[in-house]
Design an enzyme around this catalytic site. Structure first.
Site, PDB file in Angstrom:
ATOM      1  N   ASP A 150       0.871  -1.176   0.000  1.00  0.00           N
ATOM      2  CA  ASP A 150       0.000   0.000   0.000  1.00  0.00           C
ATOM      3  C   ASP A 150       0.909   1.228   0.000  1.00  0.00           C
ATOM      4  O   ASP A 150       2.119   1.125   0.262  1.00  0.00           O
ATOM      5  CB  ASP A 150      -0.894  -0.049   1.242  1.00  0.00           C
ATOM      6  CG  ASP A 150      -1.806   1.156   1.358  1.00  0.00           C
ATOM      7  OD1 ASP A 150      -2.259   1.673   0.312  1.00  0.00           O
ATOM      8  OD2 ASP A 150      -2.043   1.601   2.495  1.00  0.00           O
ATOM      9  N   ASP A 152      -0.050   5.124   1.189  1.00  0.00           N
ATOM     10  CA  ASP A 152      -0.214   5.964   2.370  1.00  0.00           C
ATOM     11  C   ASP A 152      -0.320   5.101   3.626  1.00  0.00           C
ATOM     12  O   ASP A 152      -1.132   4.181   3.700  1.00  0.00           O
ATOM     13  CB  ASP A 152      -1.462   6.842   2.230  1.00  0.00           C
ATOM     14  CG  ASP A 152      -1.325   7.858   1.114  1.00  0.00           C
ATOM     15  OD1 ASP A 152      -0.491   8.760   1.239  1.00  0.00           O
ATOM     16  OD2 ASP A 152      -2.058   7.740   0.106  1.00  0.00           O
TER      17      ASP A 152
END
Length: 382
Positions: A150, A152
């Site tokens: 991922d 953020d």
């Protein structure tokens, strides 16, 4: 019993429900349900043949929040495949042995253990004591891996404003070095163009908008075949939500092409509650859009059966067609990463949840913060 927690059950770690699962109807099992409900958890009966890749509604969206209490080995296997947060067996003697061999995480020998809280304590203990990643990765040096991240909250700190969120240079260097040895993908809620600009690493596979938008070093950009049809609905929903930035100063309404997001990290608790209510109210007319919660963000998606887990499946298949079999490891921090953790597990790998928060998860390991990621991955670069 394979293991039994001794700590008290944390309220935040109570399962949403317990599903008593059996291969065939057994009327006597109904007597277990009041015992489960007496300790504070809704309980239902189900047949294992009714469950496929996911748990039935309303549990399919968050299977990690459900406990399976299986009466036979096949039901244990079904519960594990569907991604239940804890899969326990119920039986003794050879039945208990078969359930453990099928993967049951514990076996209760009598319903009285339910009343004593064993099942709920085991569920809480599992997620409050996820092991650290380091020792396992050290054992995978030289193995064929596929690494998924991922953005953020995993590669970059969660920003106060979505326009921020710059990738730290040490992380960029780490990704570049990893991608020279293994296929590496970044799977994010951000749009692919945004990800590409922030990463500036053309050798990576990218999945934006929670997997609806795909791009990689060995193929032209692709979009989910139905995604473009939703643009008029998303535009209309954005027009309805955009005034919220004036009515609730500090929130951000973001149109990412194939999805929308309402960010409220800068709002106080009372203001964020009011904002969430306003978003739900304004989206009530859009019955073809799905609203999901993240970390100080509300994500609005088309009701397409596609998510980060689907993107991991798609990307892994492509990677393996080019590089051969490889073990997927997915790193993520948010609830939206849960389908990806489960996809990695089903493909023979696992997930690593980033963050100090203790919550039910399909991940196998935990790192306390993004800052621990370089050290954890260092063995792969030695």
């Amino acid at each position: 019993m394979r293991w039994l927690a001794t700590q008290s059950t944390s309220e935040v770690l109570l399962p949403r429900a317990v599903m008593v699962l059996s291969q065939r109807p057994r009327p006597g099992l109904g007597r277990i349900l009041p015992t489960l409900e007496a300790v504070g958890v809704p309980a239902v009966l189900a047949l294992s043949g009714q469950i496929g890749d996911t748990l039935p509604r309303p549990f399919h969206g968050a299977p990690e929040q459900v406990v399976i209490l299986a009466t036979d080995a096949e039901s244990v296997r079904v519960g594990l495949h569907a991604g239940a947060g804890l899969v326990a067996g119920l039986g003794s003697g050879s039945h208990a042995t078969a359930q453990l061999a099928a993967g049951a995480e514990l076996v209760l020998q009598a319903p009285s253990q339910i009343a004593g809280g064993d099942l709920l304590r085991a569920y809480a203990s599992k997620f409050s004591s996820l092991p650290s990643l380091g020792p396992d990765l050290a054992g995978l040096v030289g193995a064929d891996l596929a690494l998924f991240f991922d953005y953020d909250g995993t590669l970059a700190p969660v920003p106060e404003h979505p326009a921020d969120g710059q990738l730290p240079e040490p992380m960029r260097d780490m990704l570049a070095r990893l991608s020279a040895r293994h296929p590496v993908a970044v799977v994010s809620g951000r749009a692919v163009a945004d990800l590409s600009q922030r990463l500036q690493l053309p050798g990576l596979y990218l999945a934006g908008n929670h997997g609806l938008d795909l791009h990689g070093p060995d193929y032209a950009p692709e979009r989910h075949m139905l995604a473009a049809d939703w643009r008029p609905i998303l535009d209309a929903a954005h027009a309805v939500l955009a005034p919220l930035t004036q009515e609730h100063p500090g929130c951000v309404v973001e149109h990412k092409g194939l999805t929308l997001a309402v960010h409220y990290r800068g709002l106080a608790m009372a203001a964020s509650v009011a904002l969430r209510r306003a978003v739900v109210s304004r989206l009530a007319a859009f019955d073809r859009l799905l609203l999901e919660s993240g970390q100080q963000v509300l994500e609005i998606h088309p009701t397409i059966d596609w998510h980060k887990g689907s993107a991991v499946d798609w990307l892994l298949a492509r990677m393996q067609s080019l590089f051969g079999p490889c073990k997927p490891i997915y790193f993520g921090d948010d609830l939206a990463d849960e389908p990806a953790f489960l996809a990695a597990r089903r493909a023979g790998g696992y997930g690593v949840v980033i963050g100090a928060e203790v919550r039910p998860t399909s991940a196998r390991f935990r790192l306390a913060s993004p800052g621990e990621l370089p050290a954890a991955l260092a063995p792969l670069l030695a």
